[in-house]
Design an enzyme around this catalytic site. Sequence first.
Site, short mmCIF file in Angstrom:
data_model
loop_
_atom_site.label_atom_id
_atom_site.label_comp_id
_atom_site.label_asym_id
_atom_site.label_seq_id
_atom_site.Cartn_x
_atom_site.Cartn_y
_atom_site.Cartn_z
N THR A 32 0.83 -1.08 0.28
CA THR A 32 -0.04 -0.03 -0.01
C THR A 32 0.46 1.51 0.41
O THR A 32 0.59 2.26 -0.48
CB THR A 32 -0.67 0.67 0.92
OG1 THR A 32 -1.79 -1.36 1.30
CG2 THR A 32 -2.13 1.50 1.11
N ASP A 52 -4.72 -3.16 -7.18
CA ASP A 52 -4.47 -3.90 -5.64
C ASP A 52 -5.04 -5.66 -5.86
O ASP A 52 -6.09 -5.60 -6.39
CB ASP A 52 -4.51 -3.74 -5.15
CG ASP A 52 -3.92 -3.98 -3.52
OD1 ASP A 52 -3.42 -4.33 -3.95
OD2 ASP A 52 -3.80 -3.59 -2.09
N GLN A 106 -0.22 -15.45 -2.01
CA GLN A 106 -2.18 -15.69 -1.63
C GLN A 106 -3.47 -15.73 -2.02
O GLN A 106 -4.44 -15.01 -1.68
CB GLN A 106 -1.94 -13.99 -0.30
CG GLN A 106 -0.67 -13.75 0.78
CD GLN A 106 -0.52 -12.52 1.08
OE1 GLN A 106 -1.26 -12.01 2.04
NE2 GLN A 106 0.48 -11.05 0.72
N ARG A 127 -0.33 -13.17 8.61
CA ARG A 127 -1.09 -12.71 9.79
C ARG A 127 -0.41 -12.41 11.17
O ARG A 127 -0.92 -10.93 11.72
CB ARG A 127 -2.49 -13.17 10.36
CG ARG A 127 -3.57 -13.39 9.10
CD ARG A 127 -3.65 -12.61 8.13
NE ARG A 127 -2.81 -12.87 6.79
CZ ARG A 127 -2.00 -11.45 6.05
NH1 ARG A 127 -2.20 -10.62 5.98
NH2 ARG A 127 -1.45 -12.48 4.62
#
Length: 652
Positions: free
Chosen positions: A33, A219, A250, A600
Amino acid sequence: MDYTTNLNPAQREAVLATTGPLLLIAGAGSGKTRVITHRAAHIIETGVSPFNILAITFTNKAAKEMRERIANLSPRGAECWVSTFHSMCCQILRREIGAIGYSGTFTIYDMDDCKKLMKLLLGDMNIDEKKYPPQLFLTEIGKQKDELIGPSDYAALAHAEGDHFMGLAAQVYSRYQKRLYAANALDFDDIINKTVELFISCPDVLEQYRQRFWYIMVDEYQDTNTAQYQLIRLLAGGHDNLCVVGDDDQSIYGWRGANIRNILDFEKDFPGARVIKLEQNYRSSGRILAAANAVIAKNFGRKHKELWTDAPQGVDLEYQRADSDYEEAEFIVREIIAGLQGGARHSDFAVLYRTNAQSRLIEDRLVRRNIRYRIFGGVRFYERREIKDVLAYLRAICNPADDISLRRIINVPRRGIGGGAIDAIDAHANAHDLSFFAAMTDIEEYSDNKSRNKKILEFLKMIKDFQDEAQVLPVAEMVRLVLERTGYLEELKREDKSENTDRAKNVAELVNKAAEFEGSGMGLAEFLEEVALVADIDDHDNSDDTVALMTLHSSKGLEFPIVFLPGLEDGLFPGGRAINDPNPDELEEERRLLYVGITRARERLILLSAGRRMQYGRIQNQQKSRFLGDIPPELFGKKIAKPKLAVGKKWI
């Protein structure tokens, strides 16, 4: 201004690569990001108008964060179009959909609406719902829409295959689309599909948006399906200033249409594309990353990369083999209690599981120990009965052709319009090819029941009056007017008193949401669009300090200091179907899901399995997940002591 300051070399290279096709392979926690937002600000700095920059992602939460960060970096950054796929397409369709025969006031049907429409359709076609449930057809139709296969093309495929179910599904698909069109409604797949259809059938409209978007960034590209891929190809055609950001490791949404080939084949689709890998991780400890790298390295269908970090190696990974699923849940809760006593916050903990069913035992024990928690992916705010009722009123006001919304509210609150009246309206609508609303308008032509006719006409007048009011009133005032004039709020308050519920408070929160929306300067249709496009992850906010319980699929994009991964057993994770399928794709997606779960965690990762687990009402012996063998044993510390069992309020 130099927007590459404080970036690592790979990030800096990505920010400066502004023209031509660019593939950014961004590992978990690698600051993607940051790269996207700095890249947008840098492009503006080179003299490009922000009006010509488009950034697309998958959730409102991600889009909001991206939008704010670009605006903070560049004085004109707020002028960039930063949006989700669905929100962007809705904005385009509101303006342009008339070119393909719809009205700009179209309704967006959620899954519950689609199921109701399908049930009506199957009833009209005399199809046995027990043999062919509505969801069976909706799933099949969704698969075809993901691949941009329309009703006529699917019918041709069904004929070529000679498959009975496909033939039946083709008929249902055709009628389903006709009913959506008659209701001026789109389901979620249509939002993308109709935009692609618009661009293909109206080249002048496509060219208008190509000239608008000279620089496009996408994205989470690994999560795109065929329809989204085609949409991006159409928009980027001519200039190819397309930057896609994603991580094939992912890609975990193949079951809902995501096509991993979109990212793996990017260089074939865009010859001369530049590829940059972001491998430095800023989230997790070294041991956690080593475990993630070891697990994902077993997959063959991937672009090689290896996450690394400057951060310390951190504490050892932990593994607990409990005797049963009950002991597994006890261990998790005991560790949370110990952490809280040591100064941790509730929101530091997340329990991520493969299936929703695993949450029950954990939730039971959290309740017994009075530990605050929240289950994500349960009944969401906009799915609650009272919220859907109010939204159905607003949708019918905005789009009177919306049969599903009208059916929902025609007798809510009760006004003496029962099933017999609805059947009569239906029969007239079907016989004369009318909408439900139009058939109600004609009620006196085919019904002799004067008392019932009066109630229906009064309901119609109320809706028409609301339509007039909606032209001048702000959205929040409109919601209040509906609640008061229909008597719905008073009914909710009576229910709350008798049933000890908070439905009236939930509706009040909807009014608050509408009041917040008013500052945007948009109207009722845009408000309904916004609430229709809220995703599960958009609801995640740990400011209320609760332990997070969610599926691994729901956890993507989030991070927590301490993560528990229970249920690491063959048949559960990976699932039995993936284990037994000779095609390795499903097992590889399961491995990617574990990779997502591992990454995570920031500081501490606890893996768990049970020797016995209750499944389908029977206790079954469980084998440890084959994935555990992929993790180097040296990453684990000493074996954790077996947990004690709680009996009443005492520990033994």
